[in-house]
Design an enzyme around this catalytic site. Structure first.
Site, mmCIF file in Angstrom:
data_model
loop_
_atom_site.group_PDB
_atom_site.id
_atom_site.type_symbol
_atom_site.label_atom_id
_atom_site.label_comp_id
_atom_site.label_asym_id
_atom_site.label_seq_id
_atom_site.Cartn_x
_atom_site.Cartn_y
_atom_site.Cartn_z
ATOM 1 N N HIS A 174 -39.782 22.861 -18.803
ATOM 2 C CA HIS A 174 -39.180 22.402 -20.059
ATOM 3 C C HIS A 174 -38.399 23.507 -20.752
ATOM 4 C CE1 HIS A 174 -42.313 24.512 -22.369
ATOM 5 N NE2 HIS A 174 -43.209 23.988 -21.551
ATOM 6 N N CYS A 190 -47.040 26.249 -17.875
ATOM 7 C CA CYS A 190 -45.758 25.582 -17.640
ATOM 8 C C CYS A 190 -44.646 26.594 -17.393
ATOM 9 C CB CYS A 190 -45.401 24.694 -18.826
ATOM 10 S SG CYS A 190 -46.347 23.166 -18.891
#
Length: 215
Positions: A174, A190
């Site tokens: 992201h 992440c």
């Protein structure tokens, strides 16, 4: 695109490979432990609880049965689905992430489309390595200070966190509201990109795109 199950036997993470993606075509997808099993061991609702489509990455076939990677713990889990319960498409896109180099490479076939720096997991919350696929894609109307605008959910999970920010510890790629942290080991697992790079990746890759994360 019409794809027949016989095309699904190629290993999708090989360089230049064409991956076969299975998208749910029924409201509840039965998952089986082996090809031809009489009863499923689990069902996945389609769309899911967030209203998103359910997709799988095909890694093999046996007649009218497909072996697929599934977005379930433990990482790397596979199951069998009936070909009649899914619709098949193909993609030549692939994402490769090097945790140690802190780089993400987007390829179409053998051609490099994007090579970008990323932030990865902290030592206490490392980015898991392995072979995954893009399981979901979200664009926010308002930038999130942590996730930016564009986010891809992957089929894998943190190996140390079983819940995070109200979620289940799912691995993702992201954007970020802190581009100054790109290139560092600062995340909960992440992979963070600059927002413009996250937009590029999200705009190009379809659901089911293979993602290989290396140490």
């Amino acid at each position: 695109m019409s794809v027949t199950p016989v095309n699904a036997v190629a290993w999708p993470f090989a360089e230049g490979a064409t991956a076969v993606v299975a998208r749910a075509a029924v409201d509840r997808v039965p998952l089986y432990g082996r090809a031809g099993a009489p009863l499923p061991w689990r069902y996945l609702d389609h769309p899911d609880a967030f209203g998103l489509p359910v997709v799988f990455l095909v890694v093999g076939c046996d007649g009218e049965w497909l072996r697929v990677k599934v977005p379930l713990r433990p990482n790397g889990s596979t199951a069998w689905v009936r070909a009649d319960d899914v619709r098949l498409t193909e993609t030549r896109y692939r994402l490769d992430v090097s945790v140690s180099a802190r780089r993400l490479t987007l390829r179409w076939g053998a051609r490099v489309v994007l090579d970008a720096p990323v932030a990865v997991g902290k030592p206490r919350t490392p980015t898991p390595v392995g072979d995954f696929y893009v399981e979901s894609s979200v664009k926010r109307d308002v930038p999130d200070p942590l996730y930016g605008v564009y986010a891809l959910g992957l089929s894998g999970f943190s190996e140390v966190l079983h819940d995070f920010n109200g979620g289940e510890g799912r691995l993702g790629i992201h954007g970020t509201g802190r581009p100054d942290l790109i290139g560092r080991a600062v995340t909960a697992g992440c992979i963070r990109l600059r927002d413009d790079h996250a937009e590029e990746v999200s705009r190009r890759v379809p659901l089911g795109t293979p993602v290989r994360i290396r140490p």
